[in-house]
Scaffold this active site. Structure first.
Site, PDB file in Angstrom:
ATOM      1  N   ALA A  25      -4.639   1.863   6.854  1.00 38.22           N
ATOM      2  CA  ALA A  25      -3.381   2.364   7.549  1.00 38.22           C
ATOM      3  C   ALA A  25      -3.433   2.846   8.717  1.00 38.22           C
ATOM      4  O   ALA A  25      -3.590   2.154   9.740  1.00 38.22           O
ATOM      5  CB  ALA A  25      -2.870   3.403   6.458  1.00 38.22           C
ATOM      6  N   TYR A  26      -2.875   3.993   9.017  1.00 35.86           N
ATOM      7  CA  TYR A  26      -2.678   4.391  10.610  1.00 35.86           C
ATOM      8  C   TYR A  26      -4.009   4.376  11.153  1.00 35.86           C
ATOM      9  O   TYR A  26      -4.040   4.034  12.313  1.00 35.86           O
ATOM     10  CB  TYR A  26      -1.944   5.668  10.353  1.00 35.86           C
ATOM     11  N   ASN A  27      -5.116   4.780  10.531  1.00 38.32           N
ATOM     12  CA  ASN A  27      -6.526   4.771  11.379  1.00 38.32           C
ATOM     13  C   ASN A  27      -6.823   3.250  12.001  1.00 38.32           C
ATOM     14  O   ASN A  27      -7.330   3.192  12.901  1.00 38.32           O
ATOM     15  CB  ASN A  27      -7.516   5.245  10.100  1.00 38.32           C
TER      16      ASN A  27
ATOM     17  N   ASP B 220       0.918  -1.237  -0.021  1.00 39.75           N
ATOM     18  CA  ASP B 220       0.113  -0.060  -0.122  1.00 39.75           C
ATOM     19  C   ASP B 220       0.930   1.376  -0.038  1.00 39.75           C
ATOM     20  O   ASP B 220       0.575   2.213  -0.542  1.00 39.75           O
ATOM     21  CB  ASP B 220      -0.949  -0.046   1.064  1.00 39.75           C
ATOM     22  N   GLY B 221       2.235   1.167   0.663  1.00 37.79           N
ATOM     23  CA  GLY B 221       2.827   2.204   0.404  1.00 37.79           C
ATOM     24  C   GLY B 221       3.369   2.586  -1.025  1.00 37.79           C
ATOM     25  O   GLY B 221       3.321   3.917  -1.361  1.00 37.79           O
TER      26      GLY B 221
ATOM     27  N   ASN C  33      -4.478   9.514   2.310  1.00 29.84           N
ATOM     28  CA  ASN C  33      -4.517   8.476   3.182  1.00 29.84           C
ATOM     29  C   ASN C  33      -5.519   9.149   4.587  1.00 29.84           C
ATOM     30  O   ASN C  33      -6.325   8.888   4.753  1.00 29.84           O
ATOM     31  CB  ASN C  33      -3.338   7.737   3.799  1.00 29.84           C
TER      32      ASN C  33
END
Length: 245
Positions: free
Chosen positions: A159-161, A47-48, A117
């Site tokens: 992701a971070y979420n 995903d990055g 994102n």
């Protein structure tokens, strides 16, 4: 974009030697063109890699088809070297829009950035952040004491979420996730789901004592006093997914 034109392919990959070897095999099988000449981009990695490819394509948005060649690939299709042209023609399109960040720092400067994102606010020191949150011009939380908070898109929800215990949203859902990071007060507040048309305003309370930073994907701004976050519908990015992905 006419799917019949999916013959002119540009390939991009992550940093791993295996991904670059795969790219060379795909180029030999299907040919390749430069990014400026491409009808479609095939991105290999996690995903990055997809996030970076989307950012690089904002000024010339063309469809992107990802194949998972990394450790995490929620936005990527299964990696196969066979029948790539047929897969591209059969792929389903999902349109996403980035978030736009408008921020004001301690010197009164206005700062702008785009995030695919999420937009995150973090405490800048040992002191917890103290924030006030408004949605569509109405105060919804008078005081949130926390390590930070984020507004995440469906594409960024995994992701971070997700690491901050926010909800996973289907790509293409007309929603945004408002997710706190280590909330202290209100202690049980876990965030909210918002319409993708919502305008979120976050103001730093006691900004000198409790300074905060704002981050839009990979761009960071220090000593932020106030931010406005909303979806930028003027920019459309196209992701391609295998049917049923």
């Amino acid at each position: 974009m006419n799917q019949e034109n999916y013959q002119n392919i540009a390939f991009v990959a992550g940093d791993s030697p295996d991904a670059h070897s795969a790219i060379e095999r795909l180029k030999a099988l299907y040919g390749y063109v430069s990014l400026d000449e491409a009808d479609v981009i095939v991105a290999l990695g996690g995903d990055g890699v997809m996030l970076q490819t989307l950012h690089n394509s904002i000024n010339r948005p063309i469809p992107i088809y990802g194949m998972n060649f990394g450790s995490i690939g929620f936005l990527m299709n299964e990696y196969k070297e066979e029948d790539l042209i047929e897969r591209l023609k059969a792929a389903e399109q999902t349109i996403i829009h980035p978030l736009k960040l408008n921020a004001v720092n301690g010197e009164g400067d206005h700062l702008n950035a785009l995030a695919i994102n999420e937009v995150s606010l973090f405490r800048q020191s040992h002191q917890a952040a103290k924030l006030q949150i408004s949605v569509d011009g109405r105060k919804r939380l008078e005081e949130l004491i926390c390590d930070g908070i984020m507004v995440a898109t469906p594409a960024g929800s995994t992701a971070y979420n997700f690491s901050a215990y926010g909800p996973i949203l289907p790509v293409g859902a007309q929603l945004l996730a408002l997710t706190p990071i280590s909330p202290f007060r209100p202690r049980r507040w876990r965030g909210a789901l918002l319409s993708n048309h919502a305008v979120v305003e976050i103001e730093a309370l006691e900004p000198v004592k409790r300074p905060i930073n704002a981050v839009a994907d990979h761009r960071e701004f220090k000593d932020i006093r106030k931010v406005e976050i909303a979806e930028n519908t003027e920019i459309s990015l196209t992701l391609l997914f295998d049917p049923g992905h």
